[in-house]
Every structure is written in structure tokens, then in C-alpha cells.
Design a protein around this motif. Sequence first.
Motif, PDB file in Angstrom:
ATOM      1  N   ALA A 273       0.828  -1.205   0.000  1.00 26.11           N
ATOM      2  CA  ALA A 273       0.000   0.000   0.000  1.00 26.11           C
ATOM      3  C   ALA A 273       0.864   1.257   0.000  1.00 26.11           C
ATOM      4  CB  ALA A 273      -0.927  -0.009   1.213  1.00 26.11           C
TER       5      ALA A 273
ATOM      6  N   ALA B 144      -6.278   3.638  -1.187  1.00 27.07           N
ATOM      7  CA  ALA B 144      -5.522   2.396  -1.394  1.00 27.07           C
ATOM      8  C   ALA B 144      -4.800   1.939  -0.143  1.00 27.07           C
ATOM      9  CB  ALA B 144      -4.515   2.580  -2.532  1.00 27.07           C
TER      10      ALA B 144
ATOM     11  N   TYR C 182      -2.764  -6.784  -3.151  1.00 27.50           N
ATOM     12  CA  TYR C 182      -1.766  -6.312  -4.109  1.00 27.50           C
ATOM     13  C   TYR C 182      -0.897  -7.458  -4.615  1.00 27.50           C
ATOM     14  CZ  TYR C 182      -3.137  -1.688  -2.531  1.00 27.50           C
ATOM     15  OH  TYR C 182      -3.860  -0.558  -2.240  1.00 27.50           O
TER      16      TYR C 182
END
Length: 377
Positions: A41, A322, A330
Motif C-alpha cells: 500500500a 488504497a 496487491y
Amino acid sequence: MGTEQTPTTVPTVSAGAVQWTVERIRTLWNLVTDRPVSLYAASVLRIGYGLLYLIFLLREFPHRHEIWGPSSPWTSALAQQLFDQTGWNSFLTLSDSRAYFELCYAMALVTSALFMLGWRTRVMSVLFAVVVVSFHARAIFMTDGGDNLILLMAVYLVLTACGRRWSLDARRGRVGAARAGGMPAPMRSLSSQQLRDARITLTTVVHNCGIFVIAAQVCFLYGSTGLYKVQGATWGNGTALHYALNLELFQPWPALSHLVDQYPIAITAACYLTVLLQVAFPFVLFGRLKYPVLALLLCMHIGIAVLMGLPLFSGAMIVADAVFLPDRFYRFLGRLWRRTTQRIGAGSADASRGPESAHVPAQPGPVLTTTPSSATQ
């Protein structure tokens, strides 16, 4: 007659409550010190804000002299007078030379690009924060919510290890580890090992605190915005978006704005849904309900960018959201990307071989025949 004194009872805390508190404190301490959290992130935030600011500087390149340069109506002298009152500062006001300004602008472009790519991220994060602060302070009356959020995030990202994933630094580390794979680790003295462990722990703590501050900033932003909207009469009766769509300042495509304004029920529902999402956002972060909320917020920001002409603000908010997605999400995206590129590469390789070489018929091998006379010999 004597006065009777009633015994006072001191409230006692049960041993179970004390143990529960100690365990919670120990868990929190381990969370902060054991390992860095949300490395992917943090990398997404680095890439997103570096790319956004690079696009912003490139978009304003034809107007750079009127906004930040020597031709700006807000001169360096006026900016310096404001700095004396507010405490801001900017390296753009050090000289009124056009050559100096062009050099600063080129440096800002290069810094944004290198920060986005993750090259020497520790140094580039500091330089990127200095660039954002300097450009923001130089034209502080020409900013919007997107600039303010990018400014805060640029400062917060200095604290994080945002170059550990998806960066040139990470690639260089993998290459170095592959080259030294068969070599034994160098022997360290006890003091040097302790210093190294202390440095790793300090870096982990600072990174985790930076991530928590970023998350808290986004929660505070959404919560306070929603509570302010609740106090407004236009948001209460569902007409706020109607007035926003009819402001000429926020009409990049007037025909599209008027088309959307023809559906009052949808506009009223969007008003109430916006307030509900923003107020409820800080309370849904610890469950799976945050994923549909983040998806709805993504749609809301895309609508703001298209209908109101605020792409920088919408992009800054989308990138900030995000930080609430876990690393496994991710990693899944990374695997999906690698799988897709491999399939595309395999498909292009098959196409380059041509139809004739793609399906080659099997060639028969040599056939050995024996006669009856030879078989009996």
C-alpha cells in the motif's frame, strides 16, 4: 454524640481485566515493532502521488510562469511577506531569475519521476516533499483540496518505507541478493549486530506509525466532511448536487451536467448515499464491509472528476483509499499481472512463428524390416 465513620470501599480491578489489558498492549507493541505493515500500500501511494504530481506539473507546463514563475501576479515579494506571517517557505522565492525558475521546474519534474519509480527512495521522498511544499506555498491561493491532500501525503510518505515493493530499489535488492546467493554472510561483531537490529526496529516503528497516520488522516477527512454535510440544509433535502451541477465553475461539459441534472431522484439518492458513506467510513474499516464502501467511494470520485472537472482531487482521494487494502490484495494483482503478461508474450511468440511452424506434423522414424531368413539366424 460521636460521629460514625462508614468504611470507604476502594474499587478493585480484577486480575482478568489487568491481564487482558496487558495482552492488548503487548499485541499492539508487537504490531508496531515486529514487521512493517502495508508495504504494498505504501508503494501504491508512492507511485500514485508521484505520478499525479508529475502529470500536474506537465499539465501546467505552458502556464508555469504565470502560476509559480517570475510572471506571476503573486510576486515573490508578496509571497515572502505571507511566509513571514504563516511560517511557510519555498525555494522558488530565492531568486527572480527565469533561468533559476526553469532549473527548479526541471528538478521538480525529475524528482517526481524518480520518486514514482522508487530510485533511492529515502532521498527522493524527502526531495519530493520539499518540491510539493515549495510549489504549494509559492501559489497558495491557487490550490484546491487535491493539492492539500498531496501535500500532507508527501510529508507522511517520508516516514514510510515506500520503496520496498514495486520500485527500482526493490529490483536492485533482488539482483544483489541473487548474485550473493551462494556467498556466506559476513561476520558481524556483537555491537554492530545490535546497532543493525536497533536500526531495523526503528525503521519498522517509524514506517508503521507513518501508515497509521495516513490511515487516520483519511478517516478524519471522510468523517469530518460527512459531518459538515449533515449540518447543511441542501444535503439534508438532497439538492446539494443539483446546485453543484449548475455551477459554471464546475462544468467541464455543460451538456453532460444538464443531462445528469434531469434525474432528480437519482441526484437525491446520490446525496444521501454520499453522506452515509463518508460518515460510516471510519466504522467499517475492520470488516469486509469496507470493500463495497471503497468501491462506491471509487465510483463517487470518478463522478467528481468527470462531472465537476476535479481530476487532481479525485485522483488524490482514490490513491489515499488504497492504504486500506491489504497486502494480499496487491500480491494477487501482481500475480495476475505476471500471468497476463506471460500469456500475452506466449501468444505473440506463437504468432511470430507463423501458422506453418506452429503445427509441425510428426515425422516418422526409420522402419527396420526383417526377413524370415534373418530372423532365424
